[in-house]
Enzyme design. Structure first.
Site, PDB file in Angstrom:
ATOM      1  N   ASP A  52       0.852  -1.191   0.000  1.00  0.00           N
ATOM      2  CA  ASP A  52       0.000   0.000   0.000  1.00  0.00           C
ATOM      3  C   ASP A  52       0.885   1.237   0.000  1.00  0.00           C
ATOM      4  O   ASP A  52       2.100   1.138   0.147  1.00  0.00           O
ATOM      5  CB  ASP A  52      -0.934   0.009   1.220  1.00  0.00           C
ATOM      6  CG  ASP A  52      -0.187  -0.246   2.512  1.00  0.00           C
ATOM      7  OD1 ASP A  52       0.964   0.219   2.646  1.00  0.00           O
ATOM      8  OD2 ASP A  52      -0.747  -0.898   3.404  1.00  0.00           O
ATOM      9  N   ASP A  68       1.565   5.053   1.502  1.00  0.00           N
ATOM     10  CA  ASP A  68       1.286   6.047   2.536  1.00  0.00           C
ATOM     11  C   ASP A  68       1.922   7.364   2.145  1.00  0.00           C
ATOM     12  O   ASP A  68       3.011   7.397   1.572  1.00  0.00           O
ATOM     13  CB  ASP A  68       1.858   5.587   3.877  1.00  0.00           C
ATOM     14  CG  ASP A  68       1.194   4.313   4.358  1.00  0.00           C
ATOM     15  OD1 ASP A  68      -0.035   4.332   4.536  1.00  0.00           O
ATOM     16  OD2 ASP A  68       1.888   3.297   4.522  1.00  0.00           O
ATOM     17  N   ASP A 116       9.149   3.939  13.124  1.00  0.00           N
ATOM     18  CA  ASP A 116       9.724   2.830  13.879  1.00  0.00           C
ATOM     19  C   ASP A 116      11.154   2.475  13.446  1.00  0.00           C
ATOM     20  O   ASP A 116      12.108   2.712  14.172  1.00  0.00           O
ATOM     21  CB  ASP A 116       8.799   1.607  13.887  1.00  0.00           C
ATOM     22  CG  ASP A 116       8.276   1.204  12.509  1.00  0.00           C
ATOM     23  OD1 ASP A 116       8.655   1.835  11.497  1.00  0.00           O
ATOM     24  OD2 ASP A 116       7.485   0.242  12.433  1.00  0.00           O
TER      25      ASP A 116
HETATM   26  P1  ATP Z   1       3.564  -2.701   5.055  1.00  0.00           P
HETATM   27  O1  ATP Z   1       2.579  -1.717   4.488  1.00  0.00           O
HETATM   28  O2  ATP Z   1       4.320  -3.470   4.058  1.00  0.00           O
HETATM   29  O3  ATP Z   1       2.984  -3.543   6.126  1.00  0.00           O
HETATM   30  P2  ATP Z   1       4.705  -0.361   6.220  1.00  0.00           P
HETATM   31  O4  ATP Z   1       6.076  -0.101   6.783  1.00  0.00           O
HETATM   32  O5  ATP Z   1       4.259   0.521   5.105  1.00  0.00           O
HETATM   33  O6  ATP Z   1       4.698  -1.880   5.820  1.00  0.00           O
HETATM   34  P3  ATP Z   1       2.346   0.550   7.537  1.00  0.00           P
HETATM   35  O7  ATP Z   1       1.608  -0.098   8.651  1.00  0.00           O
HETATM   36  O8  ATP Z   1       1.691   0.692   6.222  1.00  0.00           O
HETATM   37  O9  ATP Z   1       3.691  -0.283   7.416  1.00  0.00           O
HETATM   38  O10 ATP Z   1       2.829   1.951   8.075  1.00  0.00           O
HETATM   39  C1  ATP Z   1       3.383   2.936   7.238  1.00  0.00           C
HETATM   40  C2  ATP Z   1       4.549   3.621   7.948  1.00  0.00           C
HETATM   41  O11 ATP Z   1       4.117   4.200   9.172  1.00  0.00           O
HETATM   42  C3  ATP Z   1       5.689   2.714   8.338  1.00  0.00           C
HETATM   43  O12 ATP Z   1       6.576   2.493   7.285  1.00  0.00           O
HETATM   44  C4  ATP Z   1       6.335   3.477   9.472  1.00  0.00           C
HETATM   45  O13 ATP Z   1       7.112   4.544   8.991  1.00  0.00           O
HETATM   46  C5  ATP Z   1       5.129   4.070  10.157  1.00  0.00           C
HETATM   47  N1  ATP Z   1       4.622   3.195  11.246  1.00  0.00           N
HETATM   48  C6  ATP Z   1       3.658   2.261  11.153  1.00  0.00           C
HETATM   49  N2  ATP Z   1       3.430   1.678  12.327  1.00  0.00           N
HETATM   50  C7  ATP Z   1       4.240   2.266  13.206  1.00  0.00           C
HETATM   51  C8  ATP Z   1       4.478   2.113  14.603  1.00  0.00           C
HETATM   52  N3  ATP Z   1       3.797   1.226  15.317  1.00  0.00           N
HETATM   53  N4  ATP Z   1       5.397   2.909  15.186  1.00  0.00           N
HETATM   54  C9  ATP Z   1       6.101   3.823  14.471  1.00  0.00           C
HETATM   55  N5  ATP Z   1       5.926   3.996  13.164  1.00  0.00           N
HETATM   56  C10 ATP Z   1       5.021   3.237  12.517  1.00  0.00           C
HETATM   57 MG    MG Z   2       2.386   0.502   4.189  1.00  0.00          MG
END
Ligand code: ATP
Ligand code: MG
Length: 429
Positions: free
Chosen positions: A54, A56, A134
Site C-alpha cells: 500500500d 502512505d 519505527d
Molecule cells: P507494510 O505496508 O508493508 O505492512 P509499512 O512499513 O508501510 O509496511 P504501515 O503499517 O503501512 O507499514 O505503516 C506505514 C509507515 O508508518 C511505516 O513504514 C512506518 O514509517 C510508520 N509506522 C507504522 N506503524 C508504526 C508504529 N507502530 N510505530 C512507528 N511507526 C510506525
Molecule cells: Mg504501508
C-alpha cells in the site's frame, strides 16, 4: 542527523512502480501549496525491488485541509488523526507530519505508566516525523517534485545491508508501542532483514510488554504476520523471541508440555506453510482457518481430556472448542463470525469420519467442507493416523465434483488488503 538528499539518478525509486492514485494525491497537495511525500513501506519496498502493499503519504497539510481537498476522503481515528482517500478499492492514507513527544502535557501526547503512547497528535516538521517512525528503513520520503529521496536517519545504508534498526533507543521505542516488536518480526520474516543487535536483545527482554496491547489490535497484527507470505518463518520467530506465549498462552503450554507436542508443532507449521503457498498462488485465505490451525493443539488436547472423563465424542469436542476460544479471547479479539467458522471447521473433523451412505454427499455440500477437508489433510500430514481418511475424501471429490459455490474457504476476501485503522496504535504515517 541532518538530511541526506539522494538525487533521482542515484536511486531506483521510479514513479512507474507507484500507484497512480498516490501520485495524484501528492500532486494535488503540491499544487495546493503543501509538501507531500511518499513514505514508509512504499519507498522501502520499491528500493528493495519489491511491490509495495500500500502507499502512505506524509504531508504538512492538516487532516482537515487534506479532507477539504479530496471529496473522496474521510477523516479517521480519534487518537491518531489520519485521512483516507478512497479510489474504488484502493485506500491512500495521508498523515500529517507528527512531532516528537518529549513533554507529556496530557493533552496531545499521553503516556501510560509503562511509557506506552496513548495519544499522539502533535504536528511537527518533516524531520520530527522521520524520527518518530519505527525503523530506519521505514523513514524514507520520496518527492515527486524533485524525484529525490530524503533520508534523515541513515536509512539508505540500512536498506542496503538489510538491517532493521529502530530509530532511537530500542527499549524505549518498544515500550511506547510494543507492536513494534511484532513489526520487527514481520519485516525480518518477510524482507529477510536482520534485526540490529540492540533492537533484537530488547525484544527478548521486553516480550511480555505485548500483553499490554489491546486485544483487538493484536488480532489485526497477528493476521498481518501470518499472511505476509512468510507465515511459517514468522511463527518460528515469534516462538524464538517468546512473543508467541504472551499472545497464545494456553496453546504454548500445550506445545511445550504435551506428550503429542511434536505432532502439534508440526501441525501448526504445516498449516502456516500451506497458507504461504496459497498466498504465493494468489489464493484467498480466511483468518478463521489460520486461527483454527493455531488453536487446534489446545482444542484437541481438551477434546481428548473430555472424552477420557466420559463425555461422548461430539459434545466433548464442542465443549473443548468453546473453552479454547473462551480462553483465547482475553488476549486476542477474534471476531465472532470467525470463531463460528473455526468451530464449524473443528466439528466437521468428526463428521468427516462418516463415509458411508448418503452422508458424504451431504457433507460435501457443506459451506465449510473445503476448509475442513484441508484441515484434515494437515492433521494427517503432521502425522495423525486417520486411516487414510484424507485420501478417501480426495477420491470421493474426484468422483463427485461439486459446483464451485461451496468452496467458501477459497472465495472469501483476502484479509489485510484493505486498511482498517480503527484499532491501530501509535503510527505517525
Ligand atoms: P507494510 O505496508 O508493508 O505492512 P509499512 O512499513 O508501510 O509496511 P504501515 O503499517 O503501512 O507499514 O505503516 C506505514 C509507515 O508508518 C511505516 O513504514 C512506518 O514509517 C510508520 N509506522 C507504522 N506503524 C508504526 C508504529 N507502530 N510505530 C512507528 N511507526 C510506525
Ligand atoms: Mg504501508
Amino acid at each position: 542527523m541532518s538530511v541526506t538528499v539522494i538525487a533521482r539518478d542515484q536511486h531506483n525509486v521510479s514513479r512507474k512502480l507507484m500507484s497512480p492514485n498516490a501520485l495524484k494525491v501528492i500532486s494535488r497537495l503540491n499544487n495546493s501549496g503543501f509538501e507531500a511525500y511518499l513514505v514508509g513501506g512504499g519507498v522501502r519496498d520499491i528500493l528493495l525491488g519489491g511491490e509495495p502493499k500500500d502507499f502512505d503519504i506524509a504531508t504538512d497539510a492538516h487532516p482537515e485541509q487534506v479532507h477539504e481537498l479530496f471529496r473522496n476522503s474521510r477523516l479517521i481515528g480519534r487518537r491518531f488523526k489520519l485521512v483516507h482517500i478512497l479510489f474504488g478499492r484502493e485506500v491512500i492514507e495521508v498523515a500529517t507530519f507528527r512531532g516528537a513527544a518529549p513533554v507529556a502535557d496530557g493533552k496531545s501526547h499521553k503516556q501510560s505508566d509503562q511509557g506506552m503512547l496513548l495519544r499522539d497528535n502533535v504536528y511537527g516538521s518533516m524531520e520530527d516525523d522521520a524520527l518518530r517512525r519505527d525503523f530506519t528503513a521505514n523513514a524514507l520520503y520520496y518527492s515527486s517534485k524533485d524525484f529525490a529521496v530524503y533520508d534523515y536517519v541513515g536509512a539508505m545504508a540500512d536498506i542496503k545491508s538489510k538491517t532493521l534498526r529502530l530509530i532511537g533507543d530500542p527499549e524505549t521505542r518498544y515500550r511506547e508501542d510494543p507492536v513494534r516488536m511484532l513489526r520487527a518480526i514481520r519485516f525480518k520474516a518477510k524482507l529477510g532483514f536482520t534485526i540490529e543487535e540492540q533492537a533484537s536483545q530488547a525484544i527478548y527482554k521486553q516480550a511480555s510488554l505485548i500483553e499490554s496491547v489491546a486485544a483487538a489490535r493484536l488480532f489485526d497484527e497477528i493476521i498481518k504476520l501470518f499472511v505476509c507470505g512468510k507465515g511459517e518463518a514468522a511463527y518460528y520467530l515469534l516462538r524464538e523471541y517468546e512473543l508467541f506465549r504472551y499472545m497464545f498462552p494456553a496453546v504454548t503450554h500445550t506445545l511445550d508440555r504435551h506428550n503429542d507436542r511434536a505432532y502439534y508443532e508440526k501441525f501448526i507449521v504445516a498449516g502456516l506453510r500451506n497458507t504461504d503457498v496459497r498466498i504465493q498462488a494468489d489464493k484467498p485465505i480466511t483468518p478463521a482457518f489460520l486461527y483454527a490451525v493455531i488453536l487446534w493443539p489446545e482444542v484437541d488436547r481438551l477434546w481428548q481430556k473430555n472424552v477420557q472423563s466420559g463425555l461422548p465424542e461430539f459434545p466433548a469436542l464442542q465443549q473443548a472448542s468453546q473453552q479454547a476460544v473462551q480462553d483465547q479471547l482475553p488476549f486476542i479479539t477474534i471476531p465472532k463470525r470467525f470463531t463460528l467458522m473455526m468451530k464449524e471447521i473443528w466439528e466437521l473433523q468428526i463428521r468427516l469420519k462418516k463415509t458411508s451412505g448418503k452422508w458424504p454427499h451431504q457433507l460435501i455440500e457443506h459451506k465449510r467442507f473445503r476448509a475442513a477437508y484441508d484441515f484434515l489433510l494437515l492433521r494427517e500430514l503432521a502425522g495423525k493416523d486417520l486411516n487414510n481418511l484424507g485420501n478417501w475424501w480426495t477420491d470421493f471429490q474426484k468422483k463427485n465434483p461439486v459446483p464451485a459455490r461451496t468452496s467458501e474457504h477459497r472465495s472469501g476476501p483476502r484479509p489485510n488488503r484493505k486498511r482498517n485503522n480503527r484499532n491501530r496504535g501509535p503510527k505517525p504515517a
